[in-house]
Design a protein around this motif. Structure first.
Motif, PDB file in Angstrom:
ATOM      1  N   CYS A  11       1.160  -1.247  -0.124  1.00 46.94           N
ATOM      2  CA  CYS A  11       0.117   0.062   0.539  1.00 46.94           C
ATOM      3  C   CYS A  11       1.124   1.673  -0.339  1.00 46.94           C
ATOM      4  N   MET A 224     -11.654   2.852  -7.274  1.00 47.18           N
ATOM      5  CA  MET A 224     -10.115   4.068  -7.871  1.00 47.18           C
ATOM      6  C   MET A 224      -9.884   5.180  -6.981  1.00 47.18           C
ATOM      7  N   LYS A 225     -11.743   5.173  -7.464  1.00 50.36           N
ATOM      8  CA  LYS A 225     -11.442   7.382  -6.827  1.00 50.36           C
ATOM      9  C   LYS A 225     -11.581   7.661  -5.698  1.00 50.36           C
ATOM     10  N   LYS A 226     -12.439   5.762  -4.931  1.00 51.14           N
ATOM     11  CA  LYS A 226     -12.877   6.612  -3.037  1.00 51.14           C
ATOM     12  C   LYS A 226     -11.339   6.512  -2.477  1.00 51.14           C
ATOM     13  N   GLN A 227     -10.507   5.400  -3.487  1.00 52.75           N
ATOM     14  CA  GLN A 227      -9.594   4.661  -2.422  1.00 52.75           C
ATOM     15  C   GLN A 227      -8.749   5.692  -2.931  1.00 52.75           C
ATOM     16  N   GLU A 228      -8.773   6.268  -3.812  1.00 42.17           N
ATOM     17  CA  GLU A 228      -7.697   7.442  -3.948  1.00 42.17           C
ATOM     18  C   GLU A 228      -7.482   8.638  -3.010  1.00 42.17           C
ATOM     19  N   GLN A 230      -9.404   8.398   0.324  1.00 44.02           N
ATOM     20  CA  GLN A 230      -8.902   7.550   1.277  1.00 44.02           C
ATOM     21  C   GLN A 230      -7.403   7.854   1.457  1.00 44.02           C
ATOM     22  N   LYS A 231      -6.354   7.624   0.618  1.00 48.77           N
ATOM     23  CA  LYS A 231      -4.784   7.539   0.546  1.00 48.77           C
ATOM     24  C   LYS A 231      -4.181   9.666   0.818  1.00 48.77           C
ATOM     25  N   SER A 232      -5.274   9.954  -0.232  1.00 48.20           N
ATOM     26  CA  SER A 232      -5.325  12.037  -0.001  1.00 48.20           C
ATOM     27  C   SER A 232      -5.693  11.786   2.169  1.00 48.20           C
TER      28      SER A 232
END
Length: 267
Positions: A11, A224-228, A230-232
Motif C-alpha cells: 500500500c 479507484m476514485k474513493k481509494q485515492e 482515502q489515501k489523500s
C-alpha cells in the motif's frame, strides 16, 4: 488473510515501513510479485538486490545481535528508565538501543543517511504505535501468531520465499527461531499496528461523512476514485498526527537530535 497483509505491505500510503520491514517486503513482495514485471524491472534497476542487502547488513547484525533483541523488546514493554530512552512519544519510548541498531543498519546500506533523519523516522513509527495505544489497537499475541503462521506456511510452500528467508538467516548469523520470534515478530507488530490504525481512521472518517464509503455496487472507476480519496485523507492525517505529537527528547540528546514536526521522513 495472506492477501490482506500482502496488500498492506504494498500500500502506497503506508509510510511507516522501516528498514527491517523493507527487507521483509523485499522477500515477501518483490521476489514473488509475478503480476507486475515492469515494476520488478524498475526495482531491479534502481534498488540493490536481496543478496546486496544481506551482504551489506550481515556483518553488522552478526556483531550486534543484542541490539536486534532490544529492538524487539522495545515493542513488548514501554517501561524503560530515562537513561535508556532517546525520546518519549506520548506513552511510547524510543530507546537508545533501537536508534543505535537502526543507525548501524542504515550505515551498512546507505552511509549518507543522517542520524537526525533516522531519528525522525523512528519517531514517526512510535507516533503510530502511540496512536494504536490511544485507540486500544495494539497487536494481540493471537494476531501476531496468525501473521507468523501465514508466513511460516509460505516458507514451507514457496521455494523462492524460503530461499530469501534462508539467505537472510545465513547472512545475519541468526537461528530460524530468532528469525521468526525477533525479526519477523518485529515486522508483524509494525504491520498490524498500521493495519489497525489505518482501518480505524478511514472507518471513522466514513462514519463522519468525511469520506465516501466504497459500496458493493461501485464500478472500478468509482472504487479507484474513493481509494485515492482515502489515501489523500490518510496522508493529511499522518501529518496532523506528527504535528500534534507529544515528543520529549532526552536532555542528553537535544543538541544532537532535532524533531521536525513539519516534515515526513519515512517514505
Amino acid at each position: 488473510m495472506e492477501n490482506k497483509y500482502a496488500k498492506l505491505l504494498k500500500c502506497a500510503v503506508v509510510f511507516v515501513i522501516i528498514i527491517l520491514a523493507v527487507l521483509s517486503i523485499m522477500i515477501t513482495g518483490v521476489i514473488n510479485d509475478k503480476d507486475n514485471e515492469q515494476n520488478n524491472a524498475l526495482y531491479a534497476k534502481d534498488r540493490p538486490t536481496l543478496d546486496d542487502v544481506f551482504e551489506s547488513t550481515g556483518e553488522y547484525v552478526r556483531n550486534h545481535k543484542n541490539l536486534l533483541k532490544e529492538a524487539t523488546k522495545s515493542l513488548k514493554t514501554f517501561k524503560y528508565p530515562d537513561h535508556l530512552v532517546v525520546a518519549q512519544i506520548g506513552d511510547v519510548p524510543l530507546t537508545i538501543s533501537e536508534l543505535e541498531f537502526r543507525k548501524g543498519l542504515y550505515a551498512s546500506v546507505n552511509p549518507a543517511k543522517g542520524t537526525n533523519d533516522i531519528f525522525n523516522e523512528l519517531v514517526e513509527n512510535k507516533i503510530f504505535i502511540n496512536e494504536a495505544v490511544q485507540r486500544g489497537f495494539l497487536p494481540t499475541n493471537a494476531e501476531i501468531d496468525e501473521f507468523l503462521s501465514i508466513h511460516k506456511e509460505k516458507y514451507k510452500s514457496d521455494p523462492e520465499y524460503r530461499d530469501g528467508v534462508d539467505k537472510l538467516i545465513q547472512s545475519w548469523g541468526i537461528s530460524e527461531d530468532e528469525y521468526w520470534q525477533e525479526y519477523e515478530w518485529y515486522n508483524a507488530y509494525q504491520i498490524i499496528v498500521m493495519d489497525k490504525v489505518y482501518k480505524d481512521v478511514i472507518s471513522e472518517a466514513e462514519n463522519k461523512s468525511k469520506l465516501p464509503i466504497i459500496g458493493i455496487g461501485d464500478n472500478n472507476s468509482e472504487v479507484m476514485k474513493k481509494q485515492e480519496l482515502q489515501k489523500s485523507y490518510w496522508v493529511q492525517y499522518t501529518m496532523k498526527l506528527k504535528k500534534q505529537a507529544d515528543v520529549k527528547v532526552n536532555n542528553k540528546f537535544v543538541n544532537e537530535l532535532n524533531f521536525d514536526p513539519n516534515k515526513w521522513y519515512s517514505s
